[in-house]
Every structure is written in structure tokens, then in C-alpha cells.
Enzyme design. Structure first.
Site, mmCIF file in Angstrom:
data_model
loop_
_atom_site.group_PDB
_atom_site.id
_atom_site.type_symbol
_atom_site.label_atom_id
_atom_site.label_comp_id
_atom_site.label_asym_id
_atom_site.label_seq_id
_atom_site.Cartn_x
_atom_site.Cartn_y
_atom_site.Cartn_z
ATOM 1 N N SER A 36 -33.501 -32.133 -38.966
ATOM 2 C CA SER A 36 -33.724 -33.069 -37.856
ATOM 3 C C SER A 36 -34.732 -34.166 -38.124
ATOM 4 O O SER A 36 -34.851 -35.099 -37.335
ATOM 5 C CB SER A 36 -34.144 -32.306 -36.598
ATOM 6 O OG SER A 36 -33.011 -31.719 -36.003
ATOM 7 N N LYS B 131 -42.172 -37.622 -30.592
ATOM 8 C CA LYS B 131 -40.894 -36.991 -30.225
ATOM 9 C C LYS B 131 -41.081 -36.183 -28.942
ATOM 10 O O LYS B 131 -42.074 -35.458 -28.810
ATOM 11 C CB LYS B 131 -40.429 -36.079 -31.369
ATOM 12 C CG LYS B 131 -39.038 -35.462 -31.145
ATOM 13 C CD LYS B 131 -38.577 -34.631 -32.349
ATOM 14 C CE LYS B 131 -37.176 -34.071 -32.153
ATOM 15 N NZ LYS B 131 -36.723 -33.267 -33.308
ATOM 16 N N SER C 177 -32.008 -34.332 -34.986
ATOM 17 C CA SER C 177 -32.323 -34.521 -33.585
ATOM 18 C C SER C 177 -33.398 -35.575 -33.340
ATOM 19 O O SER C 177 -33.492 -36.093 -32.232
ATOM 20 C CB SER C 177 -32.789 -33.207 -32.964
ATOM 21 O OG SER C 177 -34.018 -32.781 -33.548
#
Lengths: 485, 491
Positions: free
Chosen positions: B182, B78, B158
Site C-alpha cells: 500500500s 494518511k 491503499s
């Protein structure tokens, strides 16, 4: 004694509280491993944490906590076993995180007190409100480029203790005595080097004026005063300004003001209206600081004899007056020097006198300090010994002292080399006295006619012939005996 | 080569160790898949050269008998994790081109375990969002689409890029971070396992901070076993993070015994929210039955402050974010837009550098911390947060784990909710309470809705209860036998 400002409408009293920022002596910063040395090239002592790079996290430096707690203990203050680091949020180019990590509602140290020593020998107790730990910001350099500002982050993240007093001071003397005392304490315990010129200590003065007995007036804050002299000047100038404003029908605005030593004025930096809203909140990157009793005990045990304790001991054990004792304990080196000299001399009062008057006078004049003294404590002790055993007179001793200051030679050596040994042999002095009386009939008859004031002239003649080496007591006695007899 | 893409992380690990495949082969297959699925926009930065070099080194270590727990496994990172020498953007324009000189602890742990980096995955800007639509680098398409439709759906957020990459076989697994859901919400939307461990399990050092008291890294994988393996490599005490837990990392994989007999599973009644789709209600009931069938005891519990969790979260998280994001000021790194003075430079930089959602949260956060509002908002929210945590503590008196839905809906269309922030925030209604309490929560793909879109069930455990969570999740996974495949997938 409080300073009184004589205004047109009467006498005004000054009320002051100080916030002193003291840089903690530590190898690394409050929340990072970067070095803290003064004078490094710009941005050489900056870690990723200090530069607030993305994802960087603060880790509390235990040594800084220890020094904060020791300082709190030296200020006879409450140590809070639980304290919290908070973020003080504001934007500035030399504040990389966009917030300063400080302590807000829960500081590590609570209320305490400091005894200040005033010139008249009296003491006064000044209340301590709190001591908290916080990070310093970096430095903006506005004079390196015509249109740009440069940022030096060497100081960014350096550990500071903010020591906040209660509004207990009433004069510039008290304020400067307070700063000197704090400086003395932190230097004793080694938590701060107290070096104001290098920015290791600086003070903000909260100041207001009022008529005697009236409630407190509106205060202004004088920021970042970095010498005792500036603190004094700023207070005197600001207090007078406030009285003038009030007596002129105006009002004091609560604001931050900057002291300009060149222009000799204070001027507004920012008013309460445009003061920052710092949006304090507990720093979620740090856990609350929990201290154990054993840690606090260890801090307490590590404290040396503090200035007040030492002063009391000097007064009790050496019979010194409060003022002399206060001067001698102001820093540890002086106190140790004194104790060594007193021991060598076998007379503490004389040692105190020679150190505070003769030695300090000469050091001052030479623009140096005790650390660079050409005369050792042992040498002062030896000199006093020579006076006490009548080897030299007090007057000669001062000449010897000058020579010692010049050459660092032992006093005994100087006395020997220059033949300054006092003449105490009554027979030798008597023959000189006899010669003088025989050769100065006019003065002798004048003296005997009632002008006894001429005795000093006769003493002078003897001293002249002996290059000052004759024992003044013996000379006096012989002259009197022969002139009067 | 395509067969390799269907291997789970655990299977690939075993084949690598048995030398049936090489790390270079596996990595090349994934690099190829990454190219094939580029249209999904899973990655902000692809690092194929780095991947090949790392894979080669992995093969050497395997040959030398020195394979780590993640040896040779190609993963997506990420783009909230700072990676040394590789652009790290946090999905924001303000960090475009920012290349750290340091490596986050979690990513370093993974490299130390032998993992191979394929690239940096897309995410909502500064991890603020539940759709991946707030990314400056564009939204991510969910590899799943509704049956009979080719309308693009969000992968959640997210960690949307990570979710889409793993689902589309453009990574064997990926890291996520979870502040209010997330990891778990996008895992649910993309038919994956997403595991947010106990707050403090994984170091936050080197992860771009959103809300420090909530942010927590975790794995996003295709199976529960994969999550157990990957979390083991990610977790561990880190002296550089003061909130890191100083506890040993258990052998999470060993916790997957498949035996939950006698385990008490709590069903919190407050999670039965208004207008919950029937599909989700039914799946939840089904999950309860699966637990019972496996020998667990199911008990009703109450978490009375649940309804305050979302408003509490949307005070605490923005408050911390408003302060955490102050460092993006154009002075030292990232974007700078000049102005006539310092303040104007700040304004220009932050206006150009932050997107609307980030600006909104910075404003909310600034507001709730302001003098005169602090007590009414931030302080009150902290008090409620304590009560929410207490609710969970009380529940642990009655049960070992909680079972809830992960999300109140399946994946929505990319153009559906973007204009309504509050509707968007409701995505996190089931995930936020565990975040506020710092508890481990896992989303397991458990079924599909009427349109064939994946739905997840969430298991929440007590602090440091990862092993029990994983064990029950494994049982749930087996019972559910989730077999849906995304429409858009590398082959």
C-alpha cells in the site's frame, strides 16, 4: 466420598470438572494501565485500550504474568516457558474489541494438582488441567432503563486466571472443598483476593452423571456460579435433573445452563448447536510470552508456606488432627492467630479447641470474622494459661470468654474484677462441704443408702455457695471422702 | 510562490534553516496547491488552520535555533493515522465523524520533529485496496494521465491520496501505510519514492489496524533522500506497541553515500511472471544494468515459494482484519444504525458502515478462521508464510538486496478493474512477499511505460537493512534520472 443419587433404575454417580475464574490482584489491567479497583463509578476505570478505540494496542502487564506463574507453582503445575495469547472472537456489547484476549492452545501453566480436605478428615487429589491468563469483559446493565441496556467497562480488560480442573470431582462436597482450597491457595500467595461476592472468583461447573463403572455421560456446563453455596445447590439440582431426564428416556444435551437460585432450577442458556465459533487465532498484536528460568525461580522463591505444608507442620509439630489442622490453615490469618495463641498458651491442642469451637462459634453467631475478632490471640493464650494453672475452671473460663468477647478485656482483669478466682484452698472448701452435709441429713442418708447419684447434687450445692469458683476436683474428692467415709 | 512547490523535502528543509523561506510561506503555498488540486480528491479532511498554526510555531522554533528534522515541512497524513481532535475515518463510512482524543505515535513523532499537517489523505477503506476506489469518500485521481488521453487513472492504493497529493504537489511528502504493498504500489503509480521499512520500525499505536502482523507505516516522497529524512522522524521504539523493534534509529540520510561498489544485488527469477508487460521487463533489465554500472555484483537467486505469497496474504490479512474490524460495532463510537435488538443493530451498522471490499475481506477472514477450516486455510497459510520468510533468509546468503519490479503494470483506469477483485489483488504480487516476511522494501521511480506512465523498481533488504536499501535506492534514482511530470499538478 462421591454423592450417590438414588434413581429409579439404580445408583448414579456425579462427575464434575470446574473452571474457576480468579481475578488477579494487580493495580492495573492485563493489557492496559487502567485501574482495577472494585466499586468505582461506571466507566471510570477505562483506558482507550479497554474501550477498544481504533488503533489501540495491548501491552502485557508483567505483574499479571508473575501472579499467574506463582499460582501455577502453588498448584504444583508445569510452567510453560513459551505461551501464546490468542483472540477469542465473538460479538457482545460489553466486549469492546469484539474478541477476548485469552490463551488457547498454549497456556502459561499446564498440569498440576490440588489436595482437597474433606469433612471426614481424608484428602483427595484433584488434577489441574491448565491455568491461563485472559481478559475479563465489561458488564451489561439491563435494569437501568426500560428499553436500553447500559454498559460499564470498568471490568473490561481486568486480568483473570482461568484454572481448569480435570473431571475428578464426584460430589458437591468435593466441588466446594476444591473451590475453598483454590481460594485458600490464591489468598495465601496474594494472586487473587478470592472475594466471590465482588466477583473476584467465580466458577463454571461441567457436570454429568453415570452409573458406576460406565463411561462418562454427556455434560452440561453451569455458568458463573459466584458463591460456594450456589455451587453446591446448582450441582445438586442439576445432577438430579440429569438423572430424571435419562431415566425418563430422554437424553442430556451438551449445553450451557444457568442456575437460578431464586427458582431453584437450572435452565438452558444456549445449546451446542448455537454455541459460538470463537475463531481462535494467535493475537498478532502480542508476541509469544517467553519466560526465563530465573523469572520462574524468583516466582518460586516468593511463595509463602502453602496451606498443605502448613497443615502437615501443624499436625506434626502441634499434634493436631487432620480436620482441626485443615480448618486452622484455611487462611493465613487464622493460622497465624492460632500459632500466636498456641505459643502464648503453651498448649496447642487447647488453643486449637478454643479457637475452632468457642471463638469461631461466637464469631459466626455475631456474623463477623477473625479479622474483626474482639479477642486477640494473646488473650486466648492467657485464658488457657489461667485454666492450666488452676486459676479458673474450664466452666468459669467460658463465662470469662463471653465477657472477653463483649469487652475485649484481658481475661486476668475480668477474673480479678469479678472475683472469679477458683477456690483451691482445701480448708475453705471443706468447711462449706461440712456445712452442707450437716444441713442436709435426708440427702446424706439417701446417698449412704445407695443413691450415689446424689453426689452431683452435693457438688452443685457447693458450687452454688462458691458461685462456681470452687475447684471441681477438690470438691469431688472432699465430698466423696466425707460421704463414703 | 510556485517555485517553492518544486523543492524537494530536503531542499525545503535546508532553505528553511537558512531562513531563505519561512514555514508559513511554504505552508501557504501548499495550502494553495491543495485547493488547486481539490478535484483529485487527495484529502478527506483539510486542516488549513492547524497547518498555519503549526507553521507559525515552526518559524518560531527555527528562529530560536531549535529546528527539528522535519521542521516546517507541510505533509499529508494518511487518514489511517488517528490524529487528536481531527476526524480520522480510515476511508470508511463507519468512522465518519470519528474524532480521536489521542495522537498516533508516528504522527506525534512527526509533529515533534516539526512537521506541519496539511490534512488527512484519502485511502482505500480500512487500507483494503490497490486503487483507492474502495474509499467511502470517493476515488482519487492519479495526477498522471496517459499521453494524449484525459481518462482518469487510479493512483494505486491503499495510500492513494498520499501518492496523488505528493505527485500533484499538494504536499511535500505524506505518510503511508503498507500491508501488502500500500505504500510501494501507489508510489510506483505516481512516480514517487515509497518506503515500507522493516516490520516494527514504526509504531502501529494509533494507526487504525487492518492486518496487525503486516501493517507498517512509511514515507511517500519525491526523492530517496526525502524518504530517508522522513523515515528517521517516523521510526523508533514504542513501548505501547508490543511488536515495535527495540533498536536505535540510524541516521538514514547518512546512509546515502552513493557507493554500492561490491554490493551483491539478487535477481529473483520467480518475479518474472506471465504476461508481464514488455515495458516493465525492459525496465527491470535496465535496472540491473544500472546496478552493475555502479559497481554492484548482480546474482540470480531463487525464492521458490513466491507463487504462494499472494494466496497466503489473502488468507492472513483478511483473517486478522475480520477480527480487527469487530470493534466497529456501533456501540461506542462511529456510525450506529439502530435495530430491534443488539444483533440487528450490529447487522444494520456494519452493513451500512462497511463497503463491499471490506465486507468481502471480513467474510473471507471469518471463513478461514472458522472451525473446520482453520487448519486448511489459516494454519497452512502461516506455515507457508514461514517458508516465504525462509526463502528470503536463504537469499541473504547470496546477496545483500533484491531488485524487482514494484508492480506488474502501470496505473490503470478508474473504471478498469473494480469488478474483478482477483485482478485487483494481482497488483500486489511483487510487494506482498516482503510484507509477509516483514522486510524493508522501497519503490523508486525508474522510468515510464509506452504511455508515459511512471513505473517503479523495488529494492528489498533484510530485516533492519534500511540503510543498504536506501543507499542502493539512491544510486538507482540517480541512474534512472526520472523526470516525468504529472499532467495535473499545482503550479
Amino acid at each position: 466420598m462421591g454423592d450417590i443419587i438414588k434413581g429409579e433404575t439404580g445408583d448414579w454417580e456425579i462427575v464434575m470438572g470446574l473452571e474457576v475464574h480468579a481475578q488477579i490482584t494487580s493495580k492495573s489491567k492485563l493489557f492496559s494501565g487502567a485501574a482495577t479497583n472494585f466499586g468505582g463509578d461506571p466507566n471510570e476505570q477505562v483506558s482507550l485500550v479497554d474501550a477498544a478505540m481504533p488503533g489501540m494496542l495491548p501491552v502485557l502487564n508483567a505483574e499479571c504474568v508473575r501472579q499467574g506463574v506463582r499460582t501455577g507453582l502453588a498448584l504444583k503445575a508445569q510452567i510453560n516457558k513459551r505461551s501464546v495469547f490468542a483472540r477469542k472472537n465473538y460479538f457482545y456489547a460489553d466486549l469492546p474489541q469484539g474478541y477476548q484476549i485469552s490463551q488457547y492452545e498454549e497456556p502459561v501453566v499446564g498440569e498440576g494438582e490440588v489436595q482437597i480436605d474433606l469433612a471426614d478428615g481424608t484428602s483427595k487429589s484433584i488434577g489441574i488441567e491448565r491455568l491461563h491468563l485472559e481478559q475479563d469483559a465489561g458488564k451489561s446493565l439491563h435494569d437501568q432503563h426500560p428499553s436500553k441496556s447500559y454498559i460499564d467497562l470498568n471490568r473490561s480488560g481486568v486480568a483473570l486466571m482461568e484454572i481448569v480442573s480435570k473431571p475428578d470431582m464426584r460430589s458437591a462436597d468435593e466441588a466446594t472443598a476444591y473451590v475453598n482450597k483454590l481460594r485458600s491457595i490464591v489468598r495465601y500467595i496474594g494472586s487473587c483476593d478470592g472475594n466471590m461476592a465482588e466477583g473476584s472468583m467465580r466458577a463454571d461447573v461441567n457436570i454429568s452423571v453415570r452409573k458406576a463403572g460406565e463411561p462418562m455421560g454427556t455434560r452440561t456446563e453451569l455458568k458463573n456460579l459466584n458463591s460456594v453455596r450456589f455451587i453446591r445447590q446448582a450441582i445438586e439440582i442439576e445432577a438430579k435433573r440429569q438423572v430424571k431426564v435419562i431415566e425418563g428416556g430422554g437424553e442430556i444435551t451438551q449445553e450451557t445452563r444457568l442456575f437460578d437460585p431464586t427458582k431453584g432450577e437450572t435452565r438452558s442458556m444456549r445449546s451446542k448447536e448455537d454455541a459460538h465459533d470463537y475463531r481462535y487465532f494467535p493475537d498478532p498484536d502480542l508476541l509469544p510470552l517467553e519466560l526465563e528460568d530465573a523469572f520462574i525461580d524468583e516466582c518460586l522463591k516468593s511463595l509463602p508456606e502453602l496451606p498443605d505444608e502448613k497443615k502437615a507442620r501443624f499436625m506434626a509439630d502441634y499434634g493436631l488432627g487432620a480436620y482441626d489442622a485443615g480448618v486452622l490453615v484455611a487462611d493465613q490469618e487464622t493460622a497465624a492467630y492460632f500459632e500466636e495463641a498456641a505459643k502464648a498458651a503453651g498448649d496447642a491442642k487447647l488453643a486449637a479447641n478454643w479457637i475452632t469451637v468457642e471463638l469461631f462459634g461466637r464469631l459466626n453467631k455475631a456474623g463477623t470474622d477473625l479479622g474483626d475478632s474482639p479477642i486477640s490471640a494473646k488473650q486466648i493464650g492467657e485464658l488457657i494459661g489461667l485454666i492450666k494453672d488452676d486459676t479458673i475452671s474450664g466452666k468459669i473460663a467460658k463465662d470469662v470468654f463471653d465477657e472477653m468477647f463483649e469487652t475485649s478485656k484481658d481475661p486476668g482483669v475480668i477474673v480479678e474484677e469479678k472475683g472469679l478466682k477458683q477456690i483451691t484452698d482445701t480448708g475453705a472448701i471443706e468447711s462449706i462441704v461440712d456445712d452442707i452435709i450437716a444441713n442436709n441429713e435426708g440427702q446424706v442418708s439417701a446417698y449412704r443408702g445407695g443413691k450415689t447419684g446424689l453426689l452431683g447434687w452435693f457438688v452443685g450445692q457447693v458450687m452454688k455457695q462458691t458461685q462456681g469458683k470452687a475447684n471441681p476436683g477438690v470438691v469431688n474428692k472432699l465430698l466423696k471422702d466425707k460421704l463414703d467415709g | 510562490m510556485s517555485d517553492m512547490l518544486t523543492l524537494t523535502l530536503a531542499e525545503a528543509r535546508d532553505k528553511l534553516r537558512a531562513k531563505e523561506i519561512t514555514a508559513v510561506e511554504l505552508t501557504d503555498a501548499y495550502l494553495n496547491a491543495m485547493e488547486q488540486t481539490r478535484d483529485l480528491n487527495c484529502y478527506i479532511t483539510e486542516t488549513p488552520e492547524k497547518a498555519r498554526a503549526m507553521a507559525k510555531a515552526s518559524d518560531e522554533r527555527i528562529a530560536a535555533g531549535k529546528a527539528g528534522a522535519m521542521e516546517g515541512l507541510p505533509i499529508g497524513m494518511k487518514d489511517l493515522f488517528c490524529t487528536n481532535g481531527v476526524q480520522s475515518t480510515a476511508g470508511s463510512h463507519i468512522l465518519e465523524g470519528f474524532t480521536p482524543t489521542y495522537e498516533s505515535t508516528v504522527s506525534q513523532n512527526l509533529w515533534d520533529a516539526g512537521a506541519v499537517m496539511l490534512g488527512k489523505t484519502n485511502l482505500d477503506e480500512f487500507a483494503m485496496g490497490s486503487s483507492n476506489l474502495t474509499s467511502y469518500y470517493g476515488g482519487v485521481k492519479n495526477p498522471y494521465t496517459k499521453a494524449g488521453s484525459n481518462q482518469s487513472l487510479v493512483p494505486g492504493g491503499s495510500s492513494g491520496g498520499s501518492a496523488a497529493a505528493v505527485a500533484a504537489h499538494a504536499a511535500i511528502a505524506a505518510t503511508g501505510t503498507d500491508t501488502g504493498g500500500s505504500i510501494r504500489q501507489p508510489a510506483a503509480f505516481a512516480g514517487l519514492v515509497g518506503f515500507k521499512p522493516t516490520y516494527g520500525r514504526c509504531s502501529r499505536w494509533g494507526i487504525v489496524a487492518f492486518a496487525s502482523s503486516l501493517d507498517q507505516a512509511g514515507p511517500m516522497t519525491r526523492t530517496v533522500r526525502d524518504s530517508a529524512i522522513m523515515l528517521g522522524a517516523m521510526a523508533g521504539f514504542d513501548a505501547k506497541d508490543s511488536t515495535s523493534l527495540d533498536v536505535a534509529v540510524p541516521d538514514f540520510e547518512a546512509a546515502l553515500t552513493g557507493d554500492i561498489r561490491g554490493m551483491k544485488i539478487g535477481i529473483p527469477k520467480e518475479y518474472r511472471v506471465e504476461n508481464m508487460p514488455a515495458d516493465i521487463e525492459a525496465l527491470w533489465k535496465q535496472g540491473i544494468e544500472w546496478m552493475k554500472d555502479a559497481g554492484a555484483e548482480v546474482v540470480d537467486v531463487t525464492l521458490p515459494h513466491t507463487k504462494y505469497a499472494l494466496p497466503t496474504y489473502y488468507i492472513v490479512a483478511p483473517a486478522e482484519a475480520s477480527s480487527n474490524l469487530a470493534r466497529y460495532d456501533g456501540v461506542r463510537f462511529g456510525l450506529r444504525v439502530e435495530g430491534k435488538d443488539l444483533n440487528e443493530m450490529y447487522e444494520n451498522t456494519r452493513a451500512a458502515g462497511f463497503g463491499a471490499e471490506v465486507r468481502r475481506r471480513v467474510l473471507i477472514g471469518t471463513y478461514v478462521l472458522s472451525a473446520g477450516y482453520y487448519d486448511a486455510y489459516y494454519l497452512k497459510a502461516q506455515k507457508v508464510r514461514t517458508k516465504i520468510a525462509q526463502d528470503f533468509k536463504n537469499a541473504w546468503g547470496q546477496c545483500d538486496l533484491l531488485l524487482t519490479p514494484t508492480t506488474p503494470s502501470a496505473a490503470f483506469a478508474m473504471d478498469e478493474k473494480i469488478d474483478d477483485p482477483v485482478a485487483m489483488y494481482l497488483n500486489d504480487v511483487f510487494t506482498v512477499p516482503a510484507s509477509l516476511a516483514g522486510l524493508p522494501g522501497i519503490s523508486v521511480p525508474a522510468g515510464v511505460d509506452k504511455d508515459g506512465l511512471p513505473l517503479g523498481l523495488q529494492l528489498i533488504g533484510p530485516a533492519m537493512g534500511e540503510e543498504a536499501v536506501l543507499r542502493a535506492a539512491g544510486v538507482l534514482e540517480t541512474a534512472a534520472g526520472f523526470s516525468a511530470k504529472p499532467a495535473l499538478m499545482a503550479a
